[in-house]
Design a protein around this motif. Structure first.
Motif, short mmCIF file in Angstrom:
data_model
loop_
_atom_site.label_atom_id
_atom_site.label_comp_id
_atom_site.label_asym_id
_atom_site.label_seq_id
_atom_site.Cartn_x
_atom_site.Cartn_y
_atom_site.Cartn_z
N ILE A 161 0.74 -1.11 0.08
CA ILE A 161 0.12 -0.10 0.11
C ILE A 161 0.89 1.08 0.04
CG2 ILE A 161 -1.69 1.36 1.48
CD1 ILE A 161 -2.59 -1.54 2.25
N PHE A 162 2.06 1.15 1.00
CA PHE A 162 2.88 2.29 0.91
C PHE A 162 3.71 2.54 -0.48
CE2 PHE A 162 7.33 2.35 1.23
CZ PHE A 162 7.63 3.63 1.82
N LEU A 163 3.96 1.45 -1.11
CA LEU A 163 4.74 1.62 -2.16
C LEU A 163 3.78 2.20 -3.60
CD1 LEU A 163 6.69 -1.89 -2.38
CD2 LEU A 163 7.36 0.35 -1.84
N HIS A 164 2.52 1.62 -3.49
CA HIS A 164 1.63 2.17 -4.26
C HIS A 164 1.33 3.66 -3.98
CE1 HIS A 164 -2.05 1.63 -6.78
NE2 HIS A 164 -2.57 2.40 -5.77
N LEU A 165 1.13 4.08 -2.86
CA LEU A 165 1.19 5.58 -2.59
C LEU A 165 2.40 6.30 -3.01
CD1 LEU A 165 -0.84 7.19 -0.56
CD2 LEU A 165 1.35 7.30 1.13
N LEU A 166 3.51 5.78 -3.08
CA LEU A 166 4.61 6.35 -3.44
C LEU A 166 4.70 6.30 -4.86
CD1 LEU A 166 7.50 5.59 -1.09
CD2 LEU A 166 6.30 7.75 -1.18
N GLY A 167 4.10 5.53 -5.70
CA GLY A 167 4.21 5.22 -7.12
C GLY A 167 5.42 4.34 -7.29
N GLU A 204 17.66 9.55 -6.01
CA GLU A 204 17.38 9.35 -7.71
C GLU A 204 16.15 9.22 -8.05
OE1 GLU A 204 19.53 5.41 -7.74
OE2 GLU A 204 21.24 6.41 -6.82
N LEU A 205 15.03 8.95 -7.22
CA LEU A 205 13.73 8.97 -7.57
C LEU A 205 13.31 10.42 -7.66
CD1 LEU A 205 10.85 7.23 -7.58
CD2 LEU A 205 10.75 7.72 -5.31
N LEU A 213 7.51 13.56 -15.18
CA LEU A 213 6.40 13.43 -14.32
C LEU A 213 5.43 12.50 -14.34
CD1 LEU A 213 5.61 17.45 -14.77
CD2 LEU A 213 7.29 16.49 -13.01
N VAL A 214 5.11 11.94 -13.49
CA VAL A 214 4.00 10.89 -13.35
C VAL A 214 3.13 11.23 -12.44
CG1 VAL A 214 5.57 9.13 -14.47
CG2 VAL A 214 5.32 9.23 -12.07
N ASP A 215 2.12 10.44 -11.98
CA ASP A 215 1.01 10.74 -11.19
C ASP A 215 1.55 9.83 -10.06
OD1 ASP A 215 -1.16 11.47 -9.59
OD2 ASP A 215 -2.50 10.19 -10.62
N ASP A 216 2.37 10.52 -8.93
CA ASP A 216 2.72 9.76 -7.86
C ASP A 216 3.08 10.73 -6.88
OD1 ASP A 216 5.29 10.30 -8.45
OD2 ASP A 216 5.96 8.36 -8.69
N PHE A 217 3.65 10.20 -5.77
CA PHE A 217 3.74 11.02 -4.69
C PHE A 217 5.08 11.92 -4.68
CE2 PHE A 217 6.25 11.78 -0.40
CZ PHE A 217 5.27 12.55 0.08
N MET A 218 6.26 11.30 -5.44
CA MET A 218 7.33 12.01 -5.42
C MET A 218 7.24 13.25 -6.49
SD MET A 218 10.39 12.55 -4.00
CE MET A 218 10.77 11.08 -3.00
N VAL A 239 11.68 15.06 2.92
CA VAL A 239 10.29 14.52 2.82
C VAL A 239 10.11 13.05 2.49
CG1 VAL A 239 7.92 14.61 2.02
CG2 VAL A 239 9.10 16.71 2.40
N GLY A 240 10.88 12.82 1.39
CA GLY A 240 10.99 11.43 0.97
C GLY A 240 11.46 10.19 2.05
#
Lengths: 405, 69
Positions: A161-167, A204-205, A213-218, A239-240
């Motif tokens: 879930i956490f990885l999904h949130l971060l993309g 790096e992320l 740019l993608v649709d994720d947290f970072m 933050v990351g």
């Protein structure tokens, strides 16, 4: 762990032999109960000095009453959260954000991040969380009548879930959990390289998301503005790193302690299975009984606190597991009462730094318990096995083998 | 029954709203909206559960001695 001397200003009679790292029951212990082990402090004074109560061997004042912990955590002027805990492991100095920023600069970052993990936002994430729980538990149920619940369920569930949130792709779950384990539970030889690896990964992320740019947290973070400007590279890293570290193993540990409790208390297990509408309230009681973190603040000035001469620079520990077993706050604090209503526990902290992920954590725990109890019949700790518990900066449980044959 | 809301103490735990979202309304970030709350008849029990769930002691039932600490 090197031991630092007790500072001169600490009266010898206020020193107690106590540590979340080294006291009995804190090192990995088969069938341990580290939360009960620390509750013994309530037989003593409301505040004392513990010479060895951090990972780097520093001492802390220990606040045992929940009401005094509220005073400390709500008073950010006197008790700063700026510790550079992560960076200092690398010999550097930069804050994890927003945890290690104090008001007022804390506020701008907190306002930026709050909507990402607000109750409203979490309700949008809920179907994906539930689907993930169901898929994992159905797989476990189909493959046998026992499992290692941390490896097979708690970690893959919460970390996904956490990885999904971060993309991030979830095929690196084992790698990330390994980094977090080395960082949070490893020794002095494992921690610095783990910290270095996590920093490089986050840097790096962030660089990749600036390019593409993608649709994720970072992507959100590298594009975000505070006080009318973009975040600096160091702020993005701050933050990351915090989100990475905070999200990786705390919720999994909570689910582990909860399932261990239910495995040993079949009546409560059956109660929640037959009346699942009780799970939301019961989850609060399990959160109270089995919190996972010690919060530490640094005194910004000299202050006499409940008779203790706290001096500027002293560490002050507010261990959530101690506040949650305070008999002046909770009736029969060492009893798990799944119907307990007066339950203002300290598990997510108090004050402006209240856990940013608390709403997601709660839903993960409730959904995890709901789906586990509805799909797995009466379960116990497998005969001949013993879960291993540990204290420290983050309490944990491993080798939790459940059996329902 | 009236509930006194101390917004400065609210830290967004949202436990009040979990008990009664129609009584304790939150902003988009999850913090309670400003203004004291007048509780309608029949909602007193749910409302008092919400008040008693606040870890920060940001909520108080009007006329009750404020909780210490």
């Amino acid at each position: 762990m090197a031991k630092n001397p007790v500072p001169d200003h600490v009266p010898p009679e206020m020193v107690r032999d106590f540590s979340l790292f080294t006291s009995p029951g804190m090192s990995p212990t088969p069938n341990g109960d580290p939360h009960a082990a620390v509750a013994c402090v309530h037989a003593g004074p409301p505040i004392f000095y513990s010479p060895l109560n951090t990972r780097d061997g520093r001492g802390t004042w220990v606040i045992t009453r929940a009401s005094d912990q509220r005073r400390v955590l709500q008073d950010t002027e006197t008790f700063s959260s700026h510790r550079n805990i992560f960076a200092s492991a690398l010999g550097e100095s930069w804050p994890m954000i927003p945890l290690e920023l104090d008001p007022p600069s804390h506020g701008a970052f907190r306002s930026l991040l709050n909507p990402l993990l607000s109750p409203k936002r979490v309700s949008v994430l809920e179907p994906a969380v539930r689907e993930r729980a169901i898929r994992l538990i159905d797989g476990i149920a189909a493959s046998g009548t026992s499992c290692d619940v941390m490896k097979d369920f708690a970690f893959p569930f919460t970390v996904h879930i956490f990885l999904h949130l971060l993309g991030l792709p979830d095929d690196r779950i084992d790698t990330f959990v390994g980094w977090a384990r080395d960082l949070l539970h490893g020794d002095d030889t494992k921690r610095p390289p783990a910290a270095r690896t996590i920093v490089s990964f986050i840097d790096e992320l962030a660089a990749a998301r600036r390019e593409d740019l993608v649709d994720d947290f970072m992507t959100f973070i590298v594009q975000a503005q505070v006080e009318g400007r973009r975040l600096t590279k160091q702020e993005v890293r701050g933050v990351g790193v915090l989100v990475f570290v905070a999200g990786l193993d705390t919720v999994a540990a909570a689910i582990g302690f909860d399932l261990a409790y239910l495995a040993r208390n079949l009546k409560d297990q059956e109660l929640l299975r037959s009346e699942p509408n009780r799970i939301v309230l019961a989850a609060e009681e399990l959160l109270r009984a089995y919190p996972t973190v010690q919060l530490i603040r640094v005194a910004t000035k000299d202050i006499d606190f409940e008779g203790a001469p706290i001096r500027k620079g002293d560490y002050v520990s507010c261990a959530t597991m101690i506040a949650n077993r305070d008999p002046t706050e909770f009736e029969c604090p060492n009893t798990v009462d799944l119907a307990r209503e007066d339950n203002r526990h300290a598990t997510f902290g108090y004050g402006p730094h209240r856990c940013l992920g608390s709403h997601l954590a709660r839903r993960e725990i409730v959904i995890g318990l709901e789906e586990w109890l509805s799909r797995i019949p009466a379960f116990r700790i497998k005969n001949g096995t013993a879960p291993i518990t540990s204290g420290g900066h983050v309490f944990g449980i491993e080798n939790l083998i459940l059996d329902w044959s | 029954m009236r509930i006194i809301v101390q917004n400065a103490k609210c830290q967004g735990h949202a436990r009040c709203a979990a008990h009664a979202p129609h009584i304790f309304k939150l902003d988009d970030a999850g913090y309670i909206l400003p203004g004291n709350i007048q509780v309608v008849e029949g909602e007193e029990l749910t409302a008092s559960r919400g008040v008693r769930s606040c870890p920060e002691r940001a909520l108080e039932i009007d006329g009750e001695p404020s909780s210490t600490g």
